[in-house]
Structure formats: structure tokens, C-alpha cells
Scaffold this motif. Structure first.
Motif, PDB file in Angstrom:
ATOM      1  N   PRO A 312       0.910-116.800  19.807  1.00  0.00           N
ATOM      2  CA  PRO A 312       1.093-116.185  18.510  1.00  0.00           C
ATOM      3  C   PRO A 312       0.676-117.167  17.321  1.00  0.00           C
ATOM      4  O   PRO A 312       0.581-118.303  17.390  1.00  0.00           O
ATOM      5  CB  PRO A 312       2.719-116.086  18.329  1.00  0.00           C
ATOM      6  CG  PRO A 312       3.145-117.088  19.109  1.00  0.00           C
ATOM      7  CD  PRO A 312       2.001-117.260  20.480  1.00  0.00           C
ATOM      8  N   ARG A 313       0.172-116.603  16.297  1.00  0.00           N
ATOM      9  CA  ARG A 313      -0.283-117.113  14.990  1.00  0.00           C
ATOM     10  C   ARG A 313       1.092-117.089  14.084  1.00  0.00           C
ATOM     11  O   ARG A 313       1.364-115.885  13.916  1.00  0.00           O
ATOM     12  CB  ARG A 313      -1.351-116.517  14.512  1.00  0.00           C
ATOM     13  CG  ARG A 313      -2.623-116.943  15.255  1.00  0.00           C
ATOM     14  CD  ARG A 313      -3.914-116.583  14.881  1.00  0.00           C
ATOM     15  NE  ARG A 313      -4.105-115.096  14.659  1.00  0.00           N
ATOM     16  CZ  ARG A 313      -5.280-114.701  14.249  1.00  0.00           C
ATOM     17  NH1 ARG A 313      -6.294-115.723  14.068  1.00  0.00           N
ATOM     18  NH2 ARG A 313      -5.236-113.158  13.988  1.00  0.00           N
ATOM     19  N   THR A 314       1.509-118.216  13.557  1.00  0.00           N
ATOM     20  CA  THR A 314       2.947-118.202  12.643  1.00  0.00           C
ATOM     21  C   THR A 314       2.648-118.664  11.476  1.00  0.00           C
ATOM     22  O   THR A 314       1.627-119.770  11.385  1.00  0.00           O
ATOM     23  CB  THR A 314       3.836-118.803  13.598  1.00  0.00           C
ATOM     24  OG1 THR A 314       3.756-120.181  13.837  1.00  0.00           O
ATOM     25  CG2 THR A 314       4.109-118.105  14.949  1.00  0.00           C
ATOM     26  N   VAL A 315       3.153-118.366  10.433  1.00  0.00           N
ATOM     27  CA  VAL A 315       3.492-119.099   9.168  1.00  0.00           C
ATOM     28  C   VAL A 315       4.886-119.190   8.898  1.00  0.00           C
ATOM     29  O   VAL A 315       5.808-118.164   9.316  1.00  0.00           O
ATOM     30  CB  VAL A 315       2.535-118.526   8.072  1.00  0.00           C
ATOM     31  CG1 VAL A 315       1.113-118.398   8.492  1.00  0.00           C
ATOM     32  CG2 VAL A 315       3.080-116.938   7.957  1.00  0.00           C
ATOM     33  N   ALA A 319       5.484-119.825   2.988  1.00  0.00           N
ATOM     34  CA  ALA A 319       4.025-119.939   2.669  1.00  0.00           C
ATOM     35  C   ALA A 319       3.665-118.946   1.887  1.00  0.00           C
ATOM     36  O   ALA A 319       4.286-117.977   1.286  1.00  0.00           O
ATOM     37  CB  ALA A 319       3.483-119.282   4.087  1.00  0.00           C
ATOM     38  N   SER A 320       2.462-119.342   1.294  1.00  0.00           N
ATOM     39  CA  SER A 320       1.785-118.457   0.270  1.00  0.00           C
ATOM     40  C   SER A 320       0.542-117.439   1.167  1.00  0.00           C
ATOM     41  O   SER A 320       0.483-117.775   2.221  1.00  0.00           O
ATOM     42  CB  SER A 320       0.758-119.117  -0.690  1.00  0.00           C
ATOM     43  OG  SER A 320      -0.387-119.712  -0.327  1.00  0.00           O
ATOM     44  N   ALA A 321       0.206-116.493   0.251  1.00  0.00           N
ATOM     45  CA  ALA A 321      -0.747-115.496   1.033  1.00  0.00           C
ATOM     46  C   ALA A 321      -1.975-116.279   1.530  1.00  0.00           C
ATOM     47  O   ALA A 321      -2.709-115.855   2.499  1.00  0.00           O
ATOM     48  CB  ALA A 321      -1.020-114.308   0.094  1.00  0.00           C
ATOM     49  N   TRP A 322      -2.375-117.225   0.575  1.00  0.00           N
ATOM     50  CA  TRP A 322      -3.475-117.924   1.037  1.00  0.00           C
ATOM     51  C   TRP A 322      -3.438-119.028   2.014  1.00  0.00           C
ATOM     52  O   TRP A 322      -4.336-118.918   3.015  1.00  0.00           O
ATOM     53  CB  TRP A 322      -3.912-119.138  -0.316  1.00  0.00           C
ATOM     54  CG  TRP A 322      -4.101-118.191  -1.448  1.00  0.00           C
ATOM     55  CD1 TRP A 322      -3.429-118.079  -2.519  1.00  0.00           C
ATOM     56  CD2 TRP A 322      -5.374-117.547  -1.492  1.00  0.00           C
ATOM     57  NE1 TRP A 322      -4.185-117.338  -3.479  1.00  0.00           N
ATOM     58  CE2 TRP A 322      -5.423-116.861  -2.797  1.00  0.00           C
ATOM     59  CE3 TRP A 322      -6.495-117.187  -0.955  1.00  0.00           C
ATOM     60  CZ2 TRP A 322      -6.480-116.048  -3.651  1.00  0.00           C
ATOM     61  CZ3 TRP A 322      -7.504-116.332  -1.461  1.00  0.00           C
ATOM     62  CH2 TRP A 322      -7.411-115.772  -2.708  1.00  0.00           C
ATOM     63  N   GLU A 323      -2.046-119.356   2.439  1.00  0.00           N
ATOM     64  CA  GLU A 323      -1.989-120.236   3.714  1.00  0.00           C
ATOM     65  C   GLU A 323      -2.151-119.232   4.968  1.00  0.00           C
ATOM     66  O   GLU A 323      -2.462-119.557   5.958  1.00  0.00           O
ATOM     67  CB  GLU A 323      -0.660-120.641   3.606  1.00  0.00           C
ATOM     68  CG  GLU A 323      -0.486-121.966   2.672  1.00  0.00           C
ATOM     69  CD  GLU A 323       0.927-122.599   2.371  1.00  0.00           C
ATOM     70  OE1 GLU A 323       1.464-123.286   3.268  1.00  0.00           O
ATOM     71  OE2 GLU A 323       1.797-121.943   1.822  1.00  0.00           O
ATOM     72  N   VAL A 342       5.780-114.302  10.958  1.00  0.00           N
ATOM     73  CA  VAL A 342       6.511-114.936  10.003  1.00  0.00           C
ATOM     74  C   VAL A 342       7.922-115.495  10.618  1.00  0.00           C
ATOM     75  O   VAL A 342       8.695-114.665  11.037  1.00  0.00           O
ATOM     76  CB  VAL A 342       6.792-114.324   8.791  1.00  0.00           C
ATOM     77  CG1 VAL A 342       7.521-115.118   7.695  1.00  0.00           C
ATOM     78  CG2 VAL A 342       5.625-113.569   8.002  1.00  0.00           C
ATOM     79  N   VAL A 343       8.177-116.968  10.513  1.00  0.00           N
ATOM     80  CA  VAL A 343       9.252-117.196  11.019  1.00  0.00           C
ATOM     81  C   VAL A 343      10.080-118.116   9.965  1.00  0.00           C
ATOM     82  O   VAL A 343       9.483-118.637   8.934  1.00  0.00           O
ATOM     83  CB  VAL A 343       8.930-118.414  12.242  1.00  0.00           C
ATOM     84  CG1 VAL A 343       8.299-117.787  13.255  1.00  0.00           C
ATOM     85  CG2 VAL A 343       7.973-119.595  11.784  1.00  0.00           C
ATOM     86  N   ASP A 344      11.346-118.273  10.413  1.00  0.00           N
ATOM     87  CA  ASP A 344      12.282-118.952   9.339  1.00  0.00           C
ATOM     88  C   ASP A 344      12.345-120.388   9.975  1.00  0.00           C
ATOM     89  O   ASP A 344      11.793-120.859  10.485  1.00  0.00           O
ATOM     90  CB  ASP A 344      13.801-118.299   9.588  1.00  0.00           C
ATOM     91  CG  ASP A 344      14.410-118.414  10.823  1.00  0.00           C
ATOM     92  OD1 ASP A 344      13.817-119.085  11.532  1.00  0.00           O
ATOM     93  OD2 ASP A 344      15.375-117.641  11.104  1.00  0.00           O
ATOM     94  N   ALA A 345      13.459-121.022   9.250  1.00  0.00           N
ATOM     95  CA  ALA A 345      13.236-122.558   9.358  1.00  0.00           C
ATOM     96  C   ALA A 345      13.775-123.082  10.569  1.00  0.00           C
ATOM     97  O   ALA A 345      13.436-124.077  10.959  1.00  0.00           O
ATOM     98  CB  ALA A 345      14.382-123.090   8.305  1.00  0.00           C
ATOM     99  N   TYR A 346      14.312-122.048  11.578  1.00  0.00           N
ATOM    100  CA  TYR A 346      14.731-122.330  12.884  1.00  0.00           C
ATOM    101  C   TYR A 346      13.421-121.822  13.826  1.00  0.00           C
ATOM    102  O   TYR A 346      13.785-121.841  15.253  1.00  0.00           O
ATOM    103  CB  TYR A 346      16.054-121.671  13.333  1.00  0.00           C
ATOM    104  CG  TYR A 346      16.941-122.128  12.463  1.00  0.00           C
ATOM    105  CD1 TYR A 346      17.866-123.212  12.502  1.00  0.00           C
ATOM    106  CD2 TYR A 346      17.452-121.291  11.199  1.00  0.00           C
ATOM    107  CE1 TYR A 346      18.840-123.538  11.952  1.00  0.00           C
ATOM    108  CE2 TYR A 346      18.473-121.471  10.455  1.00  0.00           C
ATOM    109  CZ  TYR A 346      19.186-122.724  10.798  1.00  0.00           C
ATOM    110  OH  TYR A 346      20.256-123.051   9.841  1.00  0.00           O
ATOM    111  N   GLY A 347      12.728-121.148  13.466  1.00  0.00           N
ATOM    112  CA  GLY A 347      11.217-121.071  14.207  1.00  0.00           C
ATOM    113  C   GLY A 347      11.472-119.438  14.622  1.00  0.00           C
ATOM    114  O   GLY A 347      10.631-118.876  15.557  1.00  0.00           O
TER     115      GLY A 347
END
Length: 562
Positions: A312-315, A319-323, A342-347
Motif C-alpha cells: 500500500p501507498r500511504t500518507v 499531509a497536503s495534496a502535494w505530498e 490515508v492513515v491516522d497517527a496510529y497507522g
């Protein structure tokens, strides 16, 4: 004897992402056919909890994959703590806790706040998401709202006639990492106001009314360019999050195939571990192509779907859209259409973003920015600066607003020619842009006038960068005038009042000889002269007492600065 459940039905109302037009989740609303069970639930925490459990079970019967919003009164949470029966119902339904948002509903009066905060912490530890419902029309104290730290704040549509309040709440949400929603939106005009004020989510009759069956399609009015709200560092990924199709990491390929063929709008499936962390990403087209090939079903149907997935590719959710685009660019070209988790502070996975949504929004942002740039200096106009002024005022931040222009610019144009005048304006613009560090903003508001917004501590370096330069046009020496109003928190109510306070200061600066700089403060008489020679005897310029809101600035007595 009839039970209260015999006459209770549930309706589903979509919560709509105003950026993508997609449904971000479904709020489950109790609809009793007789009696007023909601009023009774407000007084009876056990009954309220049973309503929440029934709501989750009703969603399961409708086989919706969308995230759910479940209403619970604040008093219920304070009385019952972490709602173990609700957690059990979610687990039995095969849903993950972070697919469920608890809408905390007013009233808050007489609710033990410490008990409420402890209950919210317990729900977060279980994985549930938290929303503060009815803000603006309820009785939630701002201090308690801050301590609750919800991931979503729902404003009542009754606040839309006061867009400054909505903008202020958007600023508060940005500072705390929350999203802003408006509920009860009924007209396109209300939707436009919500967008312009910075709301990211909305729900109401305009998009789709509450219905027994979850809505497959919603109506979202088209956005005009003036409604595009672009944060300073680019749009946040939070604005583009779509619900994710999640299955356990052990799911078979046959189970994934059944989900994809039964849900044509799902572009991919994320396989997550028991903690909700993405471990494999299954792309719809590539997966179905593998399954439909010769012997594909026979080979893969009973095998783990993870074998047909990709890493998986995660942010992060901040994060911003550019990231996100940077993450997409790193992978191979065959994965450019893959969803990004999209993941939270716990992944844990909180949703996905699609590349098409990001590209469209970033293109709109660039078009909007380009339309507002001055063609001579390529600097933004006054709207960009005044919007940032209002955001700083709403956030309670001190700021310095300055106006700079060239002395006797018409004479410069007439004597040296318009080409030399244009080059001088471009050079001043470049100098301001290079000196604008640490969050300072520069705008070109037309002709030889520039607007500069900076933090108070950045004033001296910025002033020196443009005032210490020996400017000239066509070989003729030129001087500049700079006027600054220093605004502590609470000293002005909006950018209009700040501009009104700036007007007499500019007049005072123009009255000085040579390159000049004067500085004043709202509500404080007089001004400080930082550069320039005293003017010849003349009548004192008029202050800004005639401004509608008043700023209390005069130009006398004149205090000579360093």
C-alpha cells in the motif's frame, strides 16, 4: 405487548464531501413512528445506548460499506463511559471501529465534563472517531469543545448568515486538525456560503433527504471559481478523503471479487491487519483482469487476495495534496491510478484519496491563483492578503499590515517613461518578495501600491530590505513611503477596520520628506516616525475616526523614531 423497537425505523442521510462531491459517510437517524423516543433517550442513557446499537444493526441490514455516523447524547457518554455494547455491536457487524464516528449531541448542561472527556478518550482508544454535533445551535462551551478535540465539528446551518463565525470555526478546526461540516443545508445559496466560509463537508435536504435506503447518488451544486478555498500550503488531504473498502488481510480472492463486482464504484480494496493498518492494496482493474484470465478463478478464488495485491501507498491524515502527489510519483507508472491510503497517527486507515480528485483541485487552485495575480509583478492582489488578515484575526494572532508606494509616481512615469516606471515597480515587487520570510505575504494592489502582511518581529528586516535601497528610474532618484499598522490580538475585528486604520498612516508618511516610514496602533493616538524628515508646517491630516468601525488612530503627536 409491543416493544419500542416495533415502531422504530432508521433513515440514512449522506454526509457529502464538498470538494470531491463524494459521499463521505452516512448519518443514521432514528425515525419513531409513534411517541417521542428521542426525548426519552435524552433522559435515559441506557435507552440512548440501545438506540445507537440498533442504528449500527440497521446499517448492516442495508449492507452499506460507507462509514457510519451514530448519534449519542453527551449525557449518555458521561454516564455509561466507553459504550461497550456499541463496540460489541460494531464488531458483530463485521465493521471496524474507525469506520464509525460518534456524533456527540447536545445538551451539555449539567453533564459532568470530566466524565465526558474520559468516555471520549475510551472511545478513541477503541478506535472510534469523534464528532461534535450541533455546534452553534447547542450549548457546548468552547473550552469543552477544545478539550474534546473532535475530528469533525458539525455546525448548524443557522450560522450561515454569519460567515465570519463559520470562517473562525474553520480556523479553529485547522489549528486542531479537525474537519468542518455544516448540517441542515437546504438551498444552493446556503451551500455556496458554506463553501466560501471554508466548510469541507455538508449534509441536508439539498444533497439528499434522509431515506430508508442509503442514497446511491447525491446532488452537489457546481462550484464557481470564487468558491475555491485554498489553504496556504496547498489543499489538505483531509478535503479529499473518500471511504475505503476494507477487508481483513486474510480475505480470499473470491471475497474481494464479490465485493468489487457488487460495488462498481469501488476502485480498489485495502487489506488491513487486526489493528486496521493497511498491509496490501488491491487495484480493481488489475485484480479483475487476473481473476478473469484463463484458469484465473480456479487458481486464485480460494487463495489469499494478498497474493494479487501490492504494497500500500500511504500518507498521513495531516499531509497536503502535494505530498500525496510526491507519493504517487515514486511508484511505477502502472500504479498511478491506485488509491492512496490515508492513515491516522496510529497507522490505521481512515480512507483513501484518488489521484483524479487531487489533480482537479490543484488545477483549480492554480487557475484561481493565476487569475488573481498582477500581470506586471506576478504578485497576488489584495484579496489574498485581506483573507489572510481575517484568518489571523480569527486565530487571535498579532500581525503588522503595511502599505508601500512610490512617491510622486506619476512624475516618475512622465519624466522617465512608462517602461522605466514598470521596471521600477517590478524591482520593488521582487525586493518585497525576497524580504517576505517567515510567513510574510506580499500583494500588489495596483499601480505603485503594495500591501504587506507580516509578523511584528519581522518588520524591521522587511523595512530595511526595501527602504535602504537607493531606488531610481531612468537615472532619476526615487523615494518610497511605507505605512504600518501594528495590530495586537483583539485590536481590530476584520481586514476592513485594519485598512481604515492604515489610511491616515499612509497620509502621514506621504507628508514626510524623503523615504519615509510611519507606524501606528489601533486605538492608540499618534504614530511613530521611523524614517523621513518632518514635514513643512501644514494642517494635521484627518484620522480615521470616520471609519464605520473606528480605529482610534490619529497622526498627532508625532513621535520621532530611530
Amino acid at each position: 405487548m409491543h416493544s419500542w423497537t416495533d415502531t422504530l425505523r432508521f433513515a440514512f442521510q449522506p454526509v457529502v464531501n464538498l470538494t470531491t462531491g463524494a459521499v463521505a459517510g452516512l448519518e443514521i437517524l432514528a425515525r419513531p413512528e409513534t411517541g417521542d423516543i428521542l426525548a426519552e433517550a435524552r433522559r435515559n442513557p441506557e435507552l440512548d445506548c440501545r438506540l445507537a446499537v440498533s442504528a449500527v444493526r440497521a446499517a448492516v441490514r442495508r449492507e452499506t460499506l460507507l462509514p457510519l455516523f451514530v448519534n449519542v447524547f453527551a449525557a449518555t457518554l458521561a454516564d455509561l463511559g466507553g459504550l461497550p455494547s456499541l463496540h460489541a455491536a460494531v464488531r458483530e457487524a463485521g465493521r471496524l471501529p474507525w469506520e464509525v464516528t460518534i456524533d456527540i449531541c447536545p445538551p451539555y448542561t449539567h453533564v459532568p465534563q470530566q466524565a465526558l472527556l474520559e468516555a471520549v478518550d475510551a472511545l478513541r482508544e477503541q478506535g472510534f472517531r469523534i464528532s461534535a454535533d450541533g455546534v452553534g445551535d447547542g450549548d457546548v462551551p468552547l473550552r469543552l469543545l477544545s478539550e474534546l478535540a473532535p475530528g469533525l465539528v458539525k455546525l448548524d446551518a443557522s450560522l450561515l448568515p454569519h460567515p465570519a463565525v463559520v470562517r473562525s470555526m474553520r480556523t479553529l478546526c485547522d489549528e486542531s486538525g479537525a474537519l468542518l461540516a455544516v448540517e441542515g443545508v437546504e438551498t444552493e445559496g446556503q451551500c455556496a456560503v458554506a463553501l466560501a466560509a471554508g466548510a469541507q463537508l455538508a449534509q441536508g435536504e439539498l444533497f439528499a433527504p434522509p431515506a430508508r435506503l442509503p442514497a446511491a447518488d447525491v446532488y452537489v451544486p457546481p462550484r464557481s471559481p470564487g468558491e475555491v478555498v485554498a489553504p496556504r500550503s496547498g489543499p489538505s488531504v483531509r478535503e479529499f478523503v473518500r471511504p475505503a473498502a476494507l477487508l481483513p488481510a486474510t480475505a480470499s480472492a473470491g471475497r474481494v471479487r464479490a465485493l468489487l463486482t457488487g460495488s462498481p464504484d469501488v476502485s480498489g480494496v485495502l487489506l488491513v491487519d487486526t489493528a486496521g493498518m493497511p498491509v496490501r492494496s488491491v487495484h480493481r482493474s488489475r485484480f479483475l483482469l487476473s481473476m478473469s484470465g484463463r484458469y484465473g478463478h480456479a487458481l486464485y478464488a480460494e487463495r489469499p487476495a494478498a497474493k494479487l495485491g501490492d504494497p500500500p501507498r500511504t500518507v498521513g491524515v495531516d499531509a497536503s495534496a502535494w505530498e500525496v502527489l510526491d507519493v504517487v510519483a515514486v511508484g511505477g507508472r502502472d500504479r498511478t491510478s491506485d488509491d492512496v491510503a490515508v492513515v491516522d497517527a496510529y497507522g490505521r486507515c481512515v480512507g483513501v484519496v484518488r489521484l483524479a480528485d487531487l489533480v482537479r483541485a490543484l488545477a483549480e487552485t492554480r487557475v484561481e491563483e493565476a487569475a488573481g495575480l498582477n500581470p506586471l509583478t506576478r504578485l497576488p492582489g489584495s484579496d489574498a492578503i485581506t483573507g489572510e488578515v481575517d484568518r489571523r484575526i480569527a486565530a487571535g494572532r498579532a500581525f503588522a499590515l503595511s502599505r508601500l508606494d512610490v512617491d510622486h509616481f506619476k512624475q516618475v512615469n512622465d519624466g522617465a517613461g512608462f517602461a522605466a516606471g514598470d521596471e521600477l515597480i517590478r524591482a520593488v515587487g521582487r525586493a518585497l518578495r525576497q524580504a517576505a520570510t517567515g510567513g510574510a505575504r506580499v500583494g500588489h494592489i495596483g499601480g505603485d501600491d503594495f500591501l504587506v502582511l507580516a509578523d511584528p518581529e519581522g518588520l524591521d528586516p522587511l523595512g530595511a530590505a526595501v527602504l535602504d535601497v537607493p531606488w531610481s528610474a531612468g537615472g532619476r532618484p526615487v523615494t518610497l513611503s511605507l505605512a504600518t499598522v501594528l495590530c495586537p490580538p483583539g485590536s481590530v475585528t476584520d481586514h476592513r477596520q485594519a485598512a481604515a486604520c492604515l489610511a491616515p498612516l499612509k497620509k502621514a508618511a506621504k507628508a514626510l520628506h524623503g523615504t519615509s516610514w510611519v507606524l501606528g496602533r489601533p486605538g492608540v493616538p499618534g504614530h511613530e516616525t521611523r524614517r523621513g524628515s518632518p514635514p513643512r508646517p501644514m494642517s494635521a491630516p484627518t484620522g480615521c475616526a470616520s471609519a464605520p468601525t473606528g480605529c482610534g488612530l490619529g497622526v498627532e503627536p508625532n513621535v520621532q523614531g530611530v
